[in-house]
Motif scaffolding. Structure first.
Motif, PDB file in Angstrom:
ATOM      1  N   GLU A   1       0.990   2.204  -3.286  1.00 31.14           N
ATOM      2  CA  GLU A   1       0.088   3.001  -2.435  1.00 31.14           C
ATOM      3  C   GLU A   1      -1.153   2.188  -2.065  1.00 31.14           C
ATOM      4  O   GLU A   1      -1.626   2.255  -0.929  1.00 31.14           O
ATOM      5  CB  GLU A   1      -0.342   4.287  -3.144  1.00 31.14           C
ATOM      6  N   TYR A   2      -1.682   1.461  -3.030  1.00 32.17           N
ATOM      7  CA  TYR A   2      -2.864   0.635  -2.760  1.00 32.17           C
ATOM      8  C   TYR A   2      -2.539  -0.461  -1.746  1.00 32.17           C
ATOM      9  O   TYR A   2      -3.364  -0.792  -0.903  1.00 32.17           O
ATOM     10  CB  TYR A   2      -3.436   0.046  -4.048  1.00 32.17           C
ATOM     11  N   HIS A   3      -1.350  -1.033  -1.823  1.00 34.37           N
ATOM     12  CA  HIS A   3      -0.963  -2.051  -0.843  1.00 34.37           C
ATOM     13  C   HIS A   3      -0.852  -1.450   0.556  1.00 34.37           C
ATOM     14  O   HIS A   3      -1.251  -2.085   1.544  1.00 34.37           O
ATOM     15  CB  HIS A   3       0.347  -2.742  -1.252  1.00 34.37           C
ATOM     16  N   LYS A   4      -0.333  -0.226   0.659  1.00 32.84           N
ATOM     17  CA  LYS A   4      -0.260   0.456   1.956  1.00 32.84           C
ATOM     18  C   LYS A   4      -1.663   0.723   2.492  1.00 32.84           C
ATOM     19  O   LYS A   4      -1.927   0.552   3.681  1.00 32.84           O
ATOM     20  CB  LYS A   4       0.529   1.769   1.827  1.00 32.84           C
ATOM     21  N   LEU A   5      -2.578   1.120   1.611  1.00 37.13           N
ATOM     22  CA  LEU A   5      -3.965   1.350   2.017  1.00 37.13           C
ATOM     23  C   LEU A   5      -4.585   0.056   2.547  1.00 37.13           C
ATOM     24  O   LEU A   5      -5.267   0.072   3.588  1.00 37.13           O
ATOM     25  CB  LEU A   5      -4.783   1.882   0.837  1.00 37.13           C
ATOM     26  N   LEU A   6      -4.366  -1.046   1.854  1.00 39.07           N
ATOM     27  CA  LEU A   6      -4.896  -2.330   2.310  1.00 39.07           C
ATOM     28  C   LEU A   6      -4.396  -2.660   3.711  1.00 39.07           C
ATOM     29  O   LEU A   6      -5.177  -3.078   4.569  1.00 39.07           O
ATOM     30  CB  LEU A   6      -4.507  -3.453   1.342  1.00 39.07           C
ATOM     31  N   LYS A   7      -3.112  -2.449   3.963  1.00 43.09           N
ATOM     32  CA  LYS A   7      -2.562  -2.744   5.286  1.00 43.09           C
ATOM     33  C   LYS A   7      -3.177  -1.830   6.331  1.00 43.09           C
ATOM     34  O   LYS A   7      -3.565  -2.280   7.401  1.00 43.09           O
ATOM     35  CB  LYS A   7      -1.034  -2.599   5.262  1.00 43.09           C
ATOM     36  N   GLU A   8      -3.279  -0.548   6.010  1.00 44.71           N
ATOM     37  CA  GLU A   8      -3.852   0.423   6.950  1.00 44.71           C
ATOM     38  C   GLU A   8      -5.300   0.057   7.315  1.00 44.71           C
ATOM     39  O   GLU A   8      -5.680   0.050   8.485  1.00 44.71           O
ATOM     40  CB  GLU A   8      -3.792   1.814   6.314  1.00 44.71           C
ATOM     41  N   LEU A   9      -6.101  -0.250   6.300  1.00 49.84           N
ATOM     42  CA  LEU A   9      -7.513  -0.571   6.554  1.00 49.84           C
ATOM     43  C   LEU A   9      -7.663  -1.947   7.205  1.00 49.84           C
ATOM     44  O   LEU A   9      -8.561  -2.134   8.030  1.00 49.84           O
ATOM     45  CB  LEU A   9      -8.308  -0.504   5.248  1.00 49.84           C
ATOM     46  N   LYS A  10      -6.796  -2.877   6.865  1.00 54.24           N
ATOM     47  CA  LYS A  10      -6.828  -4.195   7.533  1.00 54.24           C
ATOM     48  C   LYS A  10      -6.564  -4.002   9.026  1.00 54.24           C
ATOM     49  O   LYS A  10      -7.268  -4.580   9.859  1.00 54.24           O
ATOM     50  CB  LYS A  10      -5.770  -5.118   6.918  1.00 54.24           C
ATOM     51  N   ASP A  11      -5.564  -3.191   9.369  1.00 51.48           N
ATOM     52  CA  ASP A  11      -5.251  -2.928  10.767  1.00 51.48           C
ATOM     53  C   ASP A  11      -6.413  -2.237  11.485  1.00 51.48           C
ATOM     54  O   ASP A  11      -6.658  -2.476  12.670  1.00 51.48           O
ATOM     55  CB  ASP A  11      -3.978  -2.090  10.899  1.00 51.48           C
ATOM     56  N   ALA A  12      -7.131  -1.387  10.764  1.00 53.90           N
ATOM     57  CA  ALA A  12      -8.223  -0.622  11.382  1.00 53.90           C
ATOM     58  C   ALA A  12      -9.487  -1.449  11.564  1.00 53.90           C
ATOM     59  O   ALA A  12     -10.239  -1.226  12.523  1.00 53.90           O
ATOM     60  CB  ALA A  12      -8.541   0.609  10.520  1.00 53.90           C
ATOM     61  N   TYR A  13      -9.753  -2.418  10.665  1.00 55.71           N
ATOM     62  CA  TYR A  13     -11.049  -3.101  10.673  1.00 55.71           C
ATOM     63  C   TYR A  13     -11.000  -4.604  10.958  1.00 55.71           C
ATOM     64  O   TYR A  13     -12.012  -5.162  11.373  1.00 55.71           O
ATOM     65  CB  TYR A  13     -11.768  -2.873   9.345  1.00 55.71           C
ATOM     66  N   LEU A  14      -9.891  -5.262  10.671  1.00 56.10           N
ATOM     67  CA  LEU A  14      -9.904  -6.736  10.778  1.00 56.10           C
ATOM     68  C   LEU A  14      -9.066  -7.230  11.942  1.00 56.10           C
ATOM     69  O   LEU A  14      -8.188  -6.609  12.419  1.00 56.10           O
ATOM     70  CB  LEU A  14      -9.404  -7.362   9.461  1.00 56.10           C
TER      71      LEU A  14
END
Length: 195
Positions: free
Chosen positions: A182-195
């Motif tokens: 779940e944490y890895h999915k969150l990282l991908k989601e937030l990376k897509d949103a901010y970076l």
């Protein structure tokens, strides 16, 4: 991958490599936090739902899971092998973990204030985010390039493998089965949103 080949061609689970791999996820979250802090400095209102999920990641993955593996398992083993705690590298890392928790609390407090409509808390949020990012980047460098190298010299393959297994048990107990993913999915989601 947190494995290495032994001389017999078998795979040995390497505890220090698992911690280094986890550092990569934490470093990605630090980049995301830095971007959010820059946005806030430029007058953007942070997405508090994202901020709460970041705080959950910091508390659950970075602290309870990752730092838990170090504090409960690796560091005591290193002390047994003669790497000093008091006044030594283990003590420095432990102190920095405490400092990190203080920054996480300040971040959580600032997000609660922002949710309550206090936009003055944006400054506190930025200060806590930047302080945490700076602390953790330096901390990770010290662990990867000093402490874990020391660990690799004093721990043999059997000990590394036993620590790796203990890490897996701790992760299941402290954050639960499936939470890592779940944490890895969150990282991908937030990376897509901010970076």
């Amino acid at each position: 991958m947190a494995v290495k080949n032994n001389d017999l061609g078998g795979l040995i689970m390497k505890a220090t490599q698992q911690l280094k791999d986890e550092h990569e996820g934490i470093k990605l979250m630090l980049r995301i936090m830095e971007k959010i802090a820059m946005d806030v400095e430029q007058g953007k209102v942070p997405n508090t739902a994202h901020c709460e999920r970041i705080i959950d990641f910091l508390k659950g993955f970075a602290d309870r899971c990752h730092h838990g593996k170090e504090e409960d398992i690796l560091f005591p083993e290193l002390v047994k092998h003669g790497i000093p705690n008091e006044g030594g590298p283990v003590g420095v890392m432990l102190n920095e973990h405490v400092m990190g928790r203080e920054y996480i609390k300040a971040l959580a407090d600032a997000v609660e204030e922002l949710k309550a409509g206090n936009m003055h808390a944006a400054t506190s949020f930025v200060d806590a985010a930047r302080g945490y990012v700076q602390l953790l980047r330096a901390h990770i460098e010290k662990e990867n390039n000093v402490l874990f190298m020391m660990a690799d010299k004093v721990l043999d393959e059997k000990e590394q493998s036993a620590l790796f297994d203990a890490f897996e048990r701790l992760e299941a107990e402290k954050i639960g089965v499936g939470k890592h993913e779940e944490y890895h999915k969150l990282l991908k989601e937030l990376k897509d949103a901010y970076l």
